[in-house]
Design a protein around this motif. Structure first.
Motif, PDB file in Angstrom:
ATOM      1  N   LYS A   3       3.451   5.915   7.168  1.00  0.00           N
ATOM      2  CA  LYS A   3       3.626   6.228   5.753  1.00  0.00           C
ATOM      3  C   LYS A   3       4.410   7.518   5.558  1.00  0.00           C
ATOM      4  O   LYS A   3       5.121   7.693   4.583  1.00  0.00           O
ATOM      5  CB  LYS A   3       2.262   6.326   5.062  1.00  0.00           C
ATOM      6  CG  LYS A   3       1.711   4.992   4.595  1.00  0.00           C
ATOM      7  CD  LYS A   3       0.461   5.192   3.771  1.00  0.00           C
ATOM      8  CE  LYS A   3       0.012   3.889   3.110  1.00  0.00           C
ATOM      9  NZ  LYS A   3       0.914   3.481   2.040  1.00  0.00           N
ATOM     10  N   ARG A  10      11.614   7.939  -3.524  1.00  0.00           N
ATOM     11  CA  ARG A  10      11.572   7.032  -4.676  1.00  0.00           C
ATOM     12  C   ARG A  10      12.725   6.043  -4.575  1.00  0.00           C
ATOM     13  O   ARG A  10      13.870   6.447  -4.323  1.00  0.00           O
ATOM     14  CB  ARG A  10      11.667   7.849  -5.961  1.00  0.00           C
ATOM     15  CG  ARG A  10      10.536   8.872  -6.080  1.00  0.00           C
ATOM     16  CD  ARG A  10      10.950  10.173  -6.710  1.00  0.00           C
ATOM     17  NE  ARG A  10      12.019  10.857  -5.990  1.00  0.00           N
ATOM     18  CZ  ARG A  10      12.502  12.053  -6.334  1.00  0.00           C
ATOM     19  NH1 ARG A  10      11.991  12.695  -7.372  1.00  0.00           N
ATOM     20  NH2 ARG A  10      13.488  12.610  -5.656  1.00  0.00           N
ATOM     21  N   VAL A  25      10.566  -4.484  -1.215  1.00  0.00           N
ATOM     22  CA  VAL A  25       9.636  -3.679  -2.006  1.00  0.00           C
ATOM     23  C   VAL A  25       8.369  -3.400  -1.203  1.00  0.00           C
ATOM     24  O   VAL A  25       7.900  -2.255  -1.112  1.00  0.00           O
ATOM     25  CB  VAL A  25       9.292  -4.378  -3.336  1.00  0.00           C
ATOM     26  CG1 VAL A  25       8.115  -3.690  -4.031  1.00  0.00           C
ATOM     27  CG2 VAL A  25      10.505  -4.407  -4.258  1.00  0.00           C
ATOM     28  N   ARG A  29       7.125   0.276   0.196  1.00  0.00           N
ATOM     29  CA  ARG A  29       5.811   0.747  -0.267  1.00  0.00           C
ATOM     30  C   ARG A  29       4.882   1.024   0.918  1.00  0.00           C
ATOM     31  O   ARG A  29       4.205   2.056   0.967  1.00  0.00           O
ATOM     32  CB  ARG A  29       5.186  -0.312  -1.172  1.00  0.00           C
ATOM     33  CG  ARG A  29       3.774   0.034  -1.653  1.00  0.00           C
ATOM     34  CD  ARG A  29       3.030  -1.217  -2.064  1.00  0.00           C
ATOM     35  NE  ARG A  29       2.877  -2.129  -0.941  1.00  0.00           N
ATOM     36  CZ  ARG A  29       2.746  -3.458  -1.064  1.00  0.00           C
ATOM     37  NH1 ARG A  29       2.771  -4.031  -2.250  1.00  0.00           N
ATOM     38  NH2 ARG A  29       2.602  -4.204   0.005  1.00  0.00           N
ATOM     39  N   ASP A  30       4.856   0.095   1.878  1.00  0.00           N
ATOM     40  CA  ASP A  30       3.961   0.263   3.024  1.00  0.00           C
ATOM     41  C   ASP A  30       4.338   1.467   3.870  1.00  0.00           C
ATOM     42  O   ASP A  30       3.496   1.999   4.606  1.00  0.00           O
ATOM     43  CB  ASP A  30       3.982  -0.995   3.893  1.00  0.00           C
ATOM     44  CG  ASP A  30       3.338  -2.192   3.206  1.00  0.00           C
ATOM     45  OD1 ASP A  30       2.654  -1.995   2.176  1.00  0.00           O
ATOM     46  OD2 ASP A  30       3.528  -3.320   3.696  1.00  0.00           O
ATOM     47  N   ARG A  34       7.534   5.255  -3.282  1.00  0.00           N
ATOM     48  CA  ARG A  34       7.279   4.683  -4.598  1.00  0.00           C
ATOM     49  C   ARG A  34       8.478   3.810  -4.940  1.00  0.00           C
ATOM     50  O   ARG A  34       9.629   4.231  -4.758  1.00  0.00           O
ATOM     51  CB  ARG A  34       7.083   5.776  -5.645  1.00  0.00           C
ATOM     52  CG  ARG A  34       5.900   6.686  -5.381  1.00  0.00           C
ATOM     53  CD  ARG A  34       5.832   7.796  -6.412  1.00  0.00           C
ATOM     54  NE  ARG A  34       5.512   7.276  -7.732  1.00  0.00           N
ATOM     55  CZ  ARG A  34       5.616   7.993  -8.861  1.00  0.00           C
ATOM     56  NH1 ARG A  34       6.084   9.236  -8.811  1.00  0.00           N
ATOM     57  NH2 ARG A  34       5.285   7.467 -10.007  1.00  0.00           N
ATOM     58  N   VAL A  35       8.215   2.608  -5.416  1.00  0.00           N
ATOM     59  CA  VAL A  35       9.288   1.617  -5.540  1.00  0.00           C
ATOM     60  C   VAL A  35       9.297   0.998  -6.926  1.00  0.00           C
ATOM     61  O   VAL A  35       8.251   0.610  -7.456  1.00  0.00           O
ATOM     62  CB  VAL A  35       9.136   0.495  -4.488  1.00  0.00           C
ATOM     63  CG1 VAL A  35      10.382  -0.397  -4.485  1.00  0.00           C
ATOM     64  CG2 VAL A  35       8.882   1.060  -3.100  1.00  0.00           C
ATOM     65  N   SER A  46       2.801  -6.196 -10.424  1.00  0.00           N
ATOM     66  CA  SER A  46       3.240  -4.928  -9.823  1.00  0.00           C
ATOM     67  C   SER A  46       2.613  -3.747 -10.546  1.00  0.00           C
ATOM     68  O   SER A  46       3.246  -3.052 -11.320  1.00  0.00           O
ATOM     69  CB  SER A  46       4.769  -4.838  -9.869  1.00  0.00           C
ATOM     70  OG  SER A  46       5.343  -5.849  -9.087  1.00  0.00           O
ATOM     71  N   ASP A  50       2.080   2.521  -6.739  1.00  0.00           N
ATOM     72  CA  ASP A  50       3.270   2.847  -5.956  1.00  0.00           C
ATOM     73  C   ASP A  50       4.426   1.903  -6.235  1.00  0.00           C
ATOM     74  O   ASP A  50       5.545   2.146  -5.785  1.00  0.00           O
ATOM     75  CB  ASP A  50       2.944   2.824  -4.462  1.00  0.00           C
ATOM     76  CG  ASP A  50       2.038   3.975  -4.053  1.00  0.00           C
ATOM     77  OD1 ASP A  50       2.159   5.051  -4.661  1.00  0.00           O
ATOM     78  OD2 ASP A  50       1.209   3.790  -3.153  1.00  0.00           O
ATOM     79  N   VAL A  51       4.160   0.811  -6.935  1.00  0.00           N
ATOM     80  CA  VAL A  51       5.210  -0.158  -7.294  1.00  0.00           C
ATOM     81  C   VAL A  51       5.182  -0.377  -8.793  1.00  0.00           C
ATOM     82  O   VAL A  51       4.126  -0.645  -9.369  1.00  0.00           O
ATOM     83  CB  VAL A  51       5.008  -1.506  -6.567  1.00  0.00           C
ATOM     84  CG1 VAL A  51       6.041  -2.521  -7.038  1.00  0.00           C
ATOM     85  CG2 VAL A  51       5.097  -1.333  -5.059  1.00  0.00           C
TER      86      VAL A  51
END
Length: 252
Positions: A3, A10, A25, A29-30, A34-35, A46, A50-51
């Motif tokens: 992470k 971003r 995406v 994120r994983d 932040r997506v 979503s 974070d998404v």
């Protein structure tokens, strides 16, 4: 993969609601980013913090600018842009009229131009700025019944190299992935209308040296590599993710 690799970064992913885009995406994120998933329709799923899902039509400049401004205001900036949104086309050079050529170029090429143009002022403020474009094996191999689609993806590959040269001094890296035939909803729809879907799928799988379709997750992993701050010396590259279709010539 950790992470920490993308922590604090971003990202925007166009066409992020399904297929390759959704896999990208999830991969970003994983890894801690932040997506914002930009697509024609917002996804009600979503909402994990974070998404975020943002409605945008890459064929409309005003829509693109609104969406990018929205994301930057929500996230406080922008570090990564993945230009993934695209549509398919079938046929030889004779089979599609001018309107269809314009429609596919509007999304596959001009769409990338519009989103990149809106994102660049924000990317220039980032110390980890990168753009990843999704091209195709159709940019490097002559495929039957894909004249229009191939023309757009060849343009994406050329655009990627030109953008990499233009924006290197500004600290913005630009690369692309060239997926082989991928196991996506679009390919699924093509198979569904084939005379013999099973035989058509087998033919597509046999065309790739490793004998299967490429998974969206494999493409997303390549996108994450190109987008990573750890890949700072990778620039102007079109990375094939095609099971060897681009370069291997195997004996049967």
């Amino acid at each position: 993969m950790t992470k920490a690799e993308f922590e604090g970064l971003r990202a925007i992913v166009t066409g992020g609601a399904s297929g390759i885009g959704a896999a990208v995406v999830a991969a970003l994120r994983d890894r801690g980013a932040r997506v914002a998933a930009l697509d024609l329709r917002e996804s009600p799923d979503s909402t994990d913090g974070d998404v975020v899902s943002v409605s945008a039509d890459v064929a409309d400049d005003a829509s693109v600018r609104r969406a990018v401004t929205d994301v930057v205001e929500r996230f406080g900036g922008l570090d990564i842009l993945v230009n993934n949104a695209g549509i398919g086309a079938q046929g030889t050079v004779e089979d599609n009229d001018d309107d269809e050529w314009r429609r596919v170029f509007e999304v596959n090429v001009f769409g990338m131009v519009r989103v990149s143009r809106a994102a660049l002022p924000h990317l220039r403020r980032s110390s980890s700025a990168t753009i990843v474009n999704v091209a195709s094996i159709a940019a490097t191999a002559g495929l039957p019944q894909r004249a229009l689609y191939s023309a757009t993806k060849g343009a994406v590959a050329a655009l990627t190299r030109a953008m990499a040269a233009d924006h290197l001094a500004e600290g913005v890296r630009v690369n692309a992935v060239n997926p082989g035939t991928a196991d996506t909803p679009w390919v699924g729809r093509l198979l569904a209308v084939a005379d013999d879907p099973t035989a058509e799928r087998a033919a597509l799988e046999a065309r790739q040296p490793h004998g299967r379709l490429v998974s969206p997750e494999e493409i997303a992993h390549a996108v994450a590599y190109l987008a990573s701050p750890l890949s700072g010396s990778t620039n102007g590259v079109c990375l094939a993710v095609d099971g060897g279709m681009q370069d291997l010539r195997l004996r049967k």
